[in-house]
Design a protein around this motif. Structure first.
Motif, short mmCIF file in Angstrom:
data_model
loop_
_atom_site.label_atom_id
_atom_site.label_comp_id
_atom_site.label_asym_id
_atom_site.label_seq_id
_atom_site.Cartn_x
_atom_site.Cartn_y
_atom_site.Cartn_z
N VAL A 1 0.84 -1.20 0.00
CA VAL A 1 0.00 0.00 0.00
C VAL A 1 0.88 1.26 0.00
O VAL A 1 1.46 1.62 1.03
CB VAL A 1 -0.95 0.04 1.22
N PRO A 2 0.98 1.95 -1.13
CA PRO A 2 1.73 3.21 -1.19
C PRO A 2 0.96 4.34 -0.49
O PRO A 2 -0.27 4.30 -0.40
CB PRO A 2 1.84 3.49 -2.69
N PHE A 3 1.71 5.36 -0.03
CA PHE A 3 1.07 6.56 0.50
C PHE A 3 0.61 7.45 -0.64
O PHE A 3 -0.52 7.93 -0.67
CB PHE A 3 2.04 7.33 1.40
N TRP A 4 1.51 7.68 -1.62
CA TRP A 4 1.19 8.58 -2.73
C TRP A 4 0.55 7.81 -3.88
O TRP A 4 1.03 6.75 -4.27
CB TRP A 4 2.47 9.27 -3.24
N SER A 5 -0.51 8.37 -4.43
CA SER A 5 -1.09 7.82 -5.64
C SER A 5 -0.20 8.17 -6.82
O SER A 5 0.65 9.07 -6.74
CB SER A 5 -2.49 8.39 -5.86
N ARG A 6 -0.41 7.52 -7.94
CA ARG A 6 0.38 7.82 -9.14
C ARG A 6 0.16 9.26 -9.60
O ARG A 6 1.10 9.95 -10.01
CB ARG A 6 0.01 6.85 -10.27
N ASP A 7 -1.08 9.72 -9.55
CA ASP A 7 -1.38 11.08 -10.00
C ASP A 7 -0.70 12.12 -9.13
O ASP A 7 -0.13 13.10 -9.63
CB ASP A 7 -2.90 11.31 -10.01
N THR A 8 -0.75 11.93 -7.82
CA THR A 8 -0.11 12.90 -6.91
C THR A 8 1.40 12.85 -7.03
O THR A 8 2.07 13.89 -7.05
CB THR A 8 -0.53 12.64 -5.46
N PHE A 9 1.95 11.65 -7.13
CA PHE A 9 3.40 11.53 -7.23
C PHE A 9 3.93 12.19 -8.50
O PHE A 9 5.03 12.74 -8.52
CB PHE A 9 3.80 10.06 -7.20
N ALA A 10 3.12 12.18 -9.56
CA ALA A 10 3.54 12.77 -10.84
C ALA A 10 3.75 14.27 -10.74
O ALA A 10 4.53 14.85 -11.50
CB ALA A 10 2.51 12.45 -11.92
N ILE A 11 3.09 14.93 -9.78
CA ILE A 11 3.21 16.39 -9.63
C ILE A 11 3.93 16.80 -8.36
O ILE A 11 4.19 17.97 -8.14
CB ILE A 11 1.82 17.06 -9.65
N LEU A 12 4.26 15.82 -7.53
CA LEU A 12 4.74 16.10 -6.17
C LEU A 12 5.97 17.00 -6.14
O LEU A 12 6.08 17.90 -5.30
CB LEU A 12 5.02 14.79 -5.44
N LYS B 1 7.06 18.97 -8.59
CA LYS B 1 6.97 20.05 -9.57
C LYS B 1 6.34 21.26 -8.93
O LYS B 1 5.62 21.15 -7.93
CB LYS B 1 6.14 19.60 -10.78
N GLY B 2 6.60 22.43 -9.49
CA GLY B 2 6.02 23.65 -8.96
C GLY B 2 4.51 23.72 -9.18
O GLY B 2 3.97 23.09 -10.09
N GLY B 3 3.84 24.49 -8.32
CA GLY B 3 2.40 24.70 -8.48
C GLY B 3 1.57 23.51 -8.02
O GLY B 3 2.03 22.66 -7.25
N ASN B 4 0.32 23.46 -8.47
CA ASN B 4 -0.61 22.37 -8.14
C ASN B 4 -0.78 22.19 -6.63
O ASN B 4 -0.91 21.05 -6.15
CB ASN B 4 -0.16 21.06 -8.78
N ILE B 5 -0.80 23.29 -5.89
CA ILE B 5 -0.85 23.21 -4.42
C ILE B 5 -2.09 22.47 -3.95
O ILE B 5 -2.00 21.58 -3.08
CB ILE B 5 -0.81 24.63 -3.80
N ALA C 1 -4.72 17.73 -1.60
CA ALA C 1 -5.74 16.69 -1.72
C ALA C 1 -5.10 15.30 -1.75
O ALA C 1 -5.60 14.36 -1.11
CB ALA C 1 -6.57 16.92 -2.97
N GLY C 2 -3.99 15.17 -2.48
CA GLY C 2 -3.30 13.88 -2.55
C GLY C 2 -2.73 13.46 -1.21
O GLY C 2 -2.73 12.27 -0.87
N THR C 3 -2.22 14.44 -0.45
CA THR C 3 -1.69 14.15 0.88
C THR C 3 -2.80 13.70 1.82
O THR C 3 -2.64 12.71 2.56
CB THR C 3 -0.98 15.39 1.46
N LEU C 4 -3.92 14.39 1.80
CA LEU C 4 -5.07 14.00 2.63
C LEU C 4 -5.57 12.60 2.26
O LEU C 4 -5.91 11.81 3.14
CB LEU C 4 -6.19 15.02 2.49
N GLN C 5 -5.58 12.32 0.97
CA GLN C 5 -5.99 10.99 0.52
C GLN C 5 -5.07 9.91 1.09
O GLN C 5 -5.53 8.85 1.54
CB GLN C 5 -5.97 10.93 -1.00
N GLY C 6 -3.76 10.18 1.09
CA GLY C 6 -2.81 9.23 1.64
C GLY C 6 -3.03 9.00 3.12
O GLY C 6 -3.00 7.86 3.60
N PHE C 7 -3.28 10.08 3.87
CA PHE C 7 -3.53 9.94 5.31
C PHE C 7 -4.82 9.16 5.58
O PHE C 7 -4.87 8.31 6.48
CB PHE C 7 -3.59 11.33 5.97
N LEU C 8 -5.87 9.45 4.82
CA LEU C 8 -7.13 8.74 5.01
C LEU C 8 -6.98 7.25 4.73
O LEU C 8 -7.57 6.41 5.43
CB LEU C 8 -8.21 9.35 4.11
#
Length: 353
Positions: A38-49, A51-55, A60-67
């Protein structure tokens, strides 16, 4: 037996996880042990993690990982072992590890391959570092059933808190690294492979490469997820992709691994050097930490302390094809004996005894 693997990254996206966890899983399955990863980061979140922007998307990706981690808590008693690579969550206290080991009494195996009890702040992780709570590593080591450490320096740290601390080097699957570099090439290529986090280390040898450029013709290839900030006329950038990693490495005649003389660097596991040597590519590395043991000086490559060391070592290999071929072949044998996946599969499997 049932094992839960708690990992930071999506499958196939990070070298540490690929080589310290994922490549061992077929051996685990072959023994009849079932597992869930079980990874913490999803593929979509890791792809932007990184990189600049996309705050908002990153939050949202971090909250998803915690949940997802919270949801796993209710499933912990289904498992005989919980294997945590590096950390259960990227920020905050080790609440998941504490619940697993102290409340649900599941045997906790903790694996790490960097000196992650130290702060290693870069421009990219400066804000997150405030919330990292690096001191939690000592607590997790204390709670662990067994600790898996990537080099002797890390093992010594872990042994302060847990006698069941095992040395498990990051290993190479020689079935995948199954070719030997042909050194008879028209143009010599010096090169480096890594991620954006270690790209700044190339600045340590930039003056040496600039000096070599004035005397010799060669290419300097950087295989990474981001372009390097280097002023070199010989520079060529190759974007890293897992599916062509071996092919890209086989471009190199000489592989380099510069490191600064810091406590953080001592925690590095010499993996770049092992990748080079597994393919018959001599390694020239900084004489820091695990590099010293991984690259026997003068046999399979060179360990360097000063810029003069770097210059003379690279020059020697640039000019001598027989030396490159001999060191490359010896390096392949060295990795097969000391750092191969098959050599250490039992070390990994014994963590679950």
């Amino acid at each position: 037996m049932n094992v839960l693997f708690i990992v930071p990254y999506p499958v196939g996206r990070a070298a540490s996880q690929r080589f310290r966890v994922e490549q061992f899983l077929p051996y685990l399955q072959a023994t009849g042990i079932s597992y869930k990863l079980v990874p913490f980061w999803s593929r979509d979140t890791f792809a932007i993690l990184y990189k600049g922007g996309n705050i908002l998307r990153k939050i949202a990706g971090t909250l998803q990982g915690f949940l997802q981690r919270v949801a796993l808590v209710l499933q912990l008693q289904q498992y005989d072992y919980i294997f945590i690579h590096r950390e259960a969550t990227p920020v905050g206290p080790p609440w998941f590890e504490w619940l697993a080991a102290k409340v649900f009494k599941v045997k906790l195996i903790f694996d790490f391959d960097d000196a992650i009890w130290l702060e290693n702040t870069s421009a990219e992780n400066q804000k997150a570092s405030t919330y990292k709570q690096h001191h939690k590593i000592a607590k997790v080591c204390t709670w662990g059933y067994k600790i898996s450490a990537g080099n002797r320096y890390l093992q010594e740290y872990a042994q302060q808190f847990n006698e069941q601390s095992v040395y498990l080097p990051t290993t190479i699957n020689l079935a995948k690294y199954n070719r030997l570099k042909n050194q008879e090439t028209e143009r010599v290529v010096i090169g480096w492979i890594g991620s954006h986090s270690t790209l700044p280390y190339l600045k340590l040898i930039e003056p040496v490469l600039q000096q070599l450029e004035q005397q010799y013709t060669f290419d300097f290839v950087v295989i990474a997820d981001r372009e390097p900030d280097l002023t070199l006329k010989s520079l060529k950038f190759v974007r890293w992709r897992e599916e062509v990693e071996v092919e890209n490495l086989l471009q190199l005649n000489i592989g380099v691994m510069p490191l600064p003389e810091t406590e953080w660097a001592k925690g590095k596991c010499a993996f770049k050097a092992l990748q080079y040597m597994a393919l018959g590519i001599p390694a020239v590395v900084s004489a820091v930490g695990a590099n010293i043991a991984a690259v026997p000086h003068g046999n399979v490559g060179y360990t360097c302390t000063t810029e003069r060391d770097w210059y003379k070592s690279l020059e020697r290999l640039l000019l001598n094809i027989e030396l490159r071929s001999r060191m490359g072949a010896d390096g392949r044998e060295w990795v097969a004996e000391k750092y191969s996946l098959t050599t250490h599969q039992h070390t990994f499997l014994n963590l679950f005894n």
